[in-house]
Structures are given as C-alpha cells and as structure tokens.
Design a protein around this motif. Sequence first.
Motif, mmCIF file in Angstrom:
data_model
loop_
_atom_site.group_PDB
_atom_site.id
_atom_site.type_symbol
_atom_site.label_atom_id
_atom_site.label_comp_id
_atom_site.label_asym_id
_atom_site.label_seq_id
_atom_site.Cartn_x
_atom_site.Cartn_y
_atom_site.Cartn_z
ATOM 1 N N GLY A 274 81.218 -26.792 -7.476
ATOM 2 C CA GLY A 274 82.189 -26.206 -8.212
ATOM 3 C C GLY A 274 81.861 -24.882 -9.016
ATOM 4 N N ASP A 275 81.335 -24.134 -7.948
ATOM 5 C CA ASP A 275 81.232 -22.691 -8.463
ATOM 6 C C ASP A 275 81.551 -21.578 -7.358
ATOM 7 O OD1 ASP A 275 80.111 -20.261 -9.175
ATOM 8 O OD2 ASP A 275 78.253 -21.022 -9.551
ATOM 9 N N PRO A 276 82.428 -20.591 -7.548
ATOM 10 C CA PRO A 276 83.038 -19.914 -6.578
ATOM 11 C C PRO A 276 81.895 -19.004 -5.953
ATOM 12 C CG PRO A 276 84.081 -19.213 -8.705
ATOM 13 C CD PRO A 276 83.536 -20.508 -8.719
ATOM 14 N N TYR A 277 80.807 -18.692 -6.653
ATOM 15 C CA TYR A 277 79.916 -17.797 -6.375
ATOM 16 C C TYR A 277 78.859 -18.485 -5.325
ATOM 17 C CZ TYR A 277 80.435 -14.634 -10.098
ATOM 18 O OH TYR A 277 80.836 -13.561 -10.895
ATOM 19 N N THR A 278 79.042 -19.700 -5.068
ATOM 20 C CA THR A 278 78.081 -20.454 -4.118
ATOM 21 C C THR A 278 79.019 -20.922 -2.896
ATOM 22 O OG1 THR A 278 78.426 -22.683 -5.088
ATOM 23 C CG2 THR A 278 76.680 -21.261 -6.012
ATOM 24 N N TYR A 279 78.317 -21.475 -1.903
ATOM 25 C CA TYR A 279 78.788 -21.940 -0.552
ATOM 26 C C TYR A 279 78.226 -23.233 -0.323
ATOM 27 C CZ TYR A 279 80.409 -17.174 0.667
ATOM 28 O OH TYR A 279 81.220 -16.207 0.848
ATOM 29 N N GLU A 280 78.920 -24.149 0.206
ATOM 30 C CA GLU A 280 78.460 -25.378 0.967
ATOM 31 C C GLU A 280 78.304 -25.223 2.349
ATOM 32 O OE1 GLU A 280 78.587 -30.219 1.182
ATOM 33 O OE2 GLU A 280 79.327 -29.127 -0.723
ATOM 34 N N LEU A 281 77.276 -25.591 3.073
ATOM 35 C CA LEU A 281 77.260 -25.375 4.401
ATOM 36 C C LEU A 281 77.925 -26.296 5.117
ATOM 37 C CD1 LEU A 281 75.802 -24.129 6.985
ATOM 38 C CD2 LEU A 281 73.888 -25.643 6.770
ATOM 39 N N THR A 282 78.889 -25.936 6.193
ATOM 40 C CA THR A 282 79.571 -27.080 7.140
ATOM 41 C C THR A 282 79.472 -26.183 8.453
ATOM 42 O OG1 THR A 282 81.755 -26.079 6.877
ATOM 43 C CG2 THR A 282 80.973 -27.772 5.284
ATOM 44 N N LEU A 283 79.609 -26.930 9.606
ATOM 45 C CA LEU A 283 79.881 -26.337 10.856
ATOM 46 C C LEU A 283 80.965 -26.647 11.348
ATOM 47 C CD1 LEU A 283 76.372 -28.037 12.408
ATOM 48 C CD2 LEU A 283 76.792 -26.078 10.978
ATOM 49 N N GLN A 290 80.196 -22.542 8.719
ATOM 50 C CA GLN A 290 81.440 -22.195 8.205
ATOM 51 C C GLN A 290 81.194 -22.483 6.726
ATOM 52 O OE1 GLN A 290 84.594 -21.221 9.088
ATOM 53 N NE2 GLN A 290 84.611 -20.926 7.059
ATOM 54 N N PRO A 291 81.110 -21.567 6.091
ATOM 55 C CA PRO A 291 80.733 -21.805 4.461
ATOM 56 C C PRO A 291 82.178 -22.441 3.847
ATOM 57 C CG PRO A 291 79.911 -19.796 5.100
ATOM 58 C CD PRO A 291 81.023 -20.251 6.333
ATOM 59 N N LYS A 292 81.876 -23.008 2.836
ATOM 60 C CA LYS A 292 83.094 -23.980 2.289
ATOM 61 C C LYS A 292 82.792 -23.885 0.539
ATOM 62 C CE LYS A 292 86.310 -25.786 3.994
ATOM 63 N NZ LYS A 292 87.522 -25.112 4.306
ATOM 64 N N GLY A 293 83.889 -24.198 -0.015
ATOM 65 C CA GLY A 293 83.697 -24.444 -1.490
ATOM 66 C C GLY A 293 83.379 -22.838 -2.246
ATOM 67 N N HIS A 336 74.473 -24.156 -0.337
ATOM 68 C CA HIS A 336 73.971 -25.550 -0.557
ATOM 69 C C HIS A 336 74.190 -26.330 0.754
ATOM 70 C CE1 HIS A 336 74.007 -23.889 -4.607
ATOM 71 N NE2 HIS A 336 73.472 -24.910 -4.895
ATOM 72 N N TYR A 337 73.645 -27.329 0.942
ATOM 73 C CA TYR A 337 74.032 -28.374 2.023
ATOM 74 C C TYR A 337 73.622 -29.710 1.426
ATOM 75 C CZ TYR A 337 69.090 -29.449 3.154
ATOM 76 O OH TYR A 337 67.634 -29.742 2.976
ATOM 77 N N ARG A 338 74.400 -30.695 2.282
ATOM 78 C CA ARG A 338 74.052 -32.236 2.125
ATOM 79 C C ARG A 338 73.951 -32.917 3.343
ATOM 80 N NH1 ARG A 338 77.979 -33.931 -1.908
ATOM 81 N NH2 ARG A 338 78.650 -31.968 -1.990
ATOM 82 N N ARG A 339 73.420 -34.059 3.273
ATOM 83 C CA ARG A 339 73.098 -34.705 4.552
ATOM 84 C C ARG A 339 73.920 -35.883 4.787
ATOM 85 N NH1 ARG A 339 66.896 -36.129 3.208
ATOM 86 N NH2 ARG A 339 68.117 -36.675 1.268
ATOM 87 N N VAL A 340 74.295 -36.210 6.013
ATOM 88 C CA VAL A 340 75.221 -37.270 6.181
ATOM 89 C C VAL A 340 74.502 -38.057 7.265
ATOM 90 C CG1 VAL A 340 77.041 -36.071 5.434
ATOM 91 C CG2 VAL A 340 76.513 -36.093 7.909
ATOM 92 N N ILE A 341 74.956 -39.466 7.473
ATOM 93 C CA ILE A 341 74.773 -40.288 8.421
ATOM 94 C C ILE A 341 76.186 -40.839 9.218
ATOM 95 C CG2 ILE A 341 73.396 -42.288 9.192
ATOM 96 C CD1 ILE A 341 71.496 -42.122 7.285
ATOM 97 N N ARG A 342 76.331 -40.291 10.217
ATOM 98 C CA ARG A 342 77.690 -40.848 10.796
ATOM 99 C C ARG A 342 77.560 -42.437 11.305
ATOM 100 N NH1 ARG A 342 76.862 -35.472 11.953
ATOM 101 N NH2 ARG A 342 78.524 -34.425 10.717
#
Length: 349
Positions: A274-283, A290-293, A336-342
């Motif tokens: 929730g901060d426009p100065y940061t990104y969340e990593l996506t592909l 592809q940075p998001k957020g 930043h990044y987060r982990r997932v298990i599909r």
Amino acid sequence: MESLQRSVWEGLSALEKEEWMHTIARQLPEQMRYEGLQTFERYGQRTETGVFVCGGQQFVFVPGDRVMLGWDGWQEGMNEKTSADMLETVSEYGVEDVDLFLSDQMSPVREVEIAPMLVECRTHSLGWIEVTEEEARKQGDPDFAAALEEFKQGKLNEYEQYQQFRLVRRGGEIQFLWFNEDLTLEDLLEETAEAGFGVLTEDEWEYLYGGGCRTLFPWGDSFDYTLKLKHFGDLQEADKLMGDSTEPPPALVDEADRPYDLELPNFFGVQFVGDPYTYELTLDDDGEMQPKGGDGGSMICGGMGPLVGFLPAAAVFYRDTNASDLDWEDVMDCMHYRRVIRLTGVAYS
C-alpha cells in the motif's frame, strides 16, 4: 478440483471446506501446517478460507476462478468529487483526456484462468535482509557504528544509508536490515522453486488485489477520501489542514491510532504494502519482471496529491509504463515479493 473453484467453494459447508483443507495439507511439505478456517471480508467481498502457517509466515487458500482483468473504461463512473479532483490534478500536467490518461497506465483487458493456490499473506523485502546487530557490525561498514549510536540517541523512526544498511525503530527495539546487493532475479526464482514455492504472475496479483472486480479500485470507481494513507495520514484530517497544498502536515503522517487502510487484509486475507514508492514483484507471460502496486513514487513525488499519487498503489490494474526501462539494480531497494503454491494437481482423499 472443481470444488476449489470460487463459484463452487463459496457454496460448500464449513465441514466440506475443512475436509478439503486437510486433503491439501496432506499433500504439502511437512513444514506447512494447517491452522483452521477464517473469514475475511472487505470491499463487499467475503471469503471463508483455510489458513496455513509455514516457518512463522501465514498463508491463505485462495480459490481459483475465471475472471476478466485489465481496464478500458468505467463500470460505475467516478462520483463528482473524484472526477473534479482527478481533472484538476492531471490538467496541471497538460492532460485533457482523463480516460485516456488512465487507460494508458492500466493493463489490457483479457480473460484469464486463475488456478487455486496458497498465497503468503505478507510480502518480504527483496533487497533488504534482516540481521542481528552483531551480524551488522561484522559487515565492516565504516559508517555503521556512528550511525547506530546517533540513531539510538535520536528520535527518528527509520534511518537508511543508501543501499547499505537500514535501521528501523520497532517500539523499544531496533531492527537491522542489510542490503542484499548480490541477489539476482534468477537466484530468487531458483531459491524459491527449490523450497517448493513460486512467485506471483501479474494475472494472479490483479486477481488477488481486486478479486475479479471490474472497477478502477477494489471498492469502486470513486476514490475513498476517508482512507488513512502512508505519506498523507488520515485524509479527512489532512483535508481540513492542507487547503490547496498537496503536501500533508508532518504530524498527520505519524499517526499511530489506526493502521494504514491499504495495508489491511483484504477479502482473501492477503495484505499489500500500500505504498506507491514500493513495488511487488510479479512475472509477465514471458517470465520477465513486471512490478505491480507502485511507480517508485514518481507521481506522488510530482505533487499529484493522494488520488493520483496513490493511483499506482490503489488501482487494481495499474501497470508502471516505465517498468521496461527499469534495471534490476534500480528496483531491488524498493521491491517486495510473496511466495505461492499453485494447487493444480490436488487429488481429493
């Protein structure tokens, strides 16, 4: 697997959901522990889902779905206040067509299939590693000892030596962070995969953030002027004191009476920076970053105020138009990044 699709999942009883969560848990690595069902509700969406814990980090089960993502026009349309604010802000930068201004910064409309998955609730800083004070001192940085002593005696909540070390005050404790300059995207993806996890795609991120909504924000097409936002504080209080200024009084930003709204768990139980100065990593579809957020703070630094300044963090489908020009080294600091298990191969048992 049909039961793990959102349309079916929502109709299951609590007992049936529990049975599915135990089935999933039996097919996960041993360190992933099922905690129980929990209900999350926000922005008019509600999900009763399973909560898991792995290594002290919380994960939630997110049912799969077939959804439309991307933005090319309004669903409800902006209310009068949002429309006037938007037009006044962007017109100062020579923008006359608000709809074109927005669509140029959003991902394209597409229909996608989202697999059911376990999603880490909170993100990790990509460029910064938490260390002990002893470990920090062993790094041998010539400025560290003096900076730490000054920080201990001062009143700052955070201090950073650019891409070297960061000191953060957490109550009565000090958190030590060291910049991880040697990390590459390939290293991160390899380490994550070896541990049995993946990294979000852009499609998955937009689904997690908006839940399949077709509006500009997850709550609708109009901005919420009751929010408490980083860098602005409580917008209702800020509005009374700011007048025509786009810079909030410093005292408002330091409020501790309530959390920042964009950081709260959403309808899936997932939390965003929730901060426009940061990104969340996506592909993206090609496996490229592809940075998001966020937008690295470009618009908020330009004095655009909370509506447009927070568009990169609040709009569901925002895509930084300058992302292709960003080097890995440029974004590590604020990524930043987060982990997932599909859960694509779960068998009911």
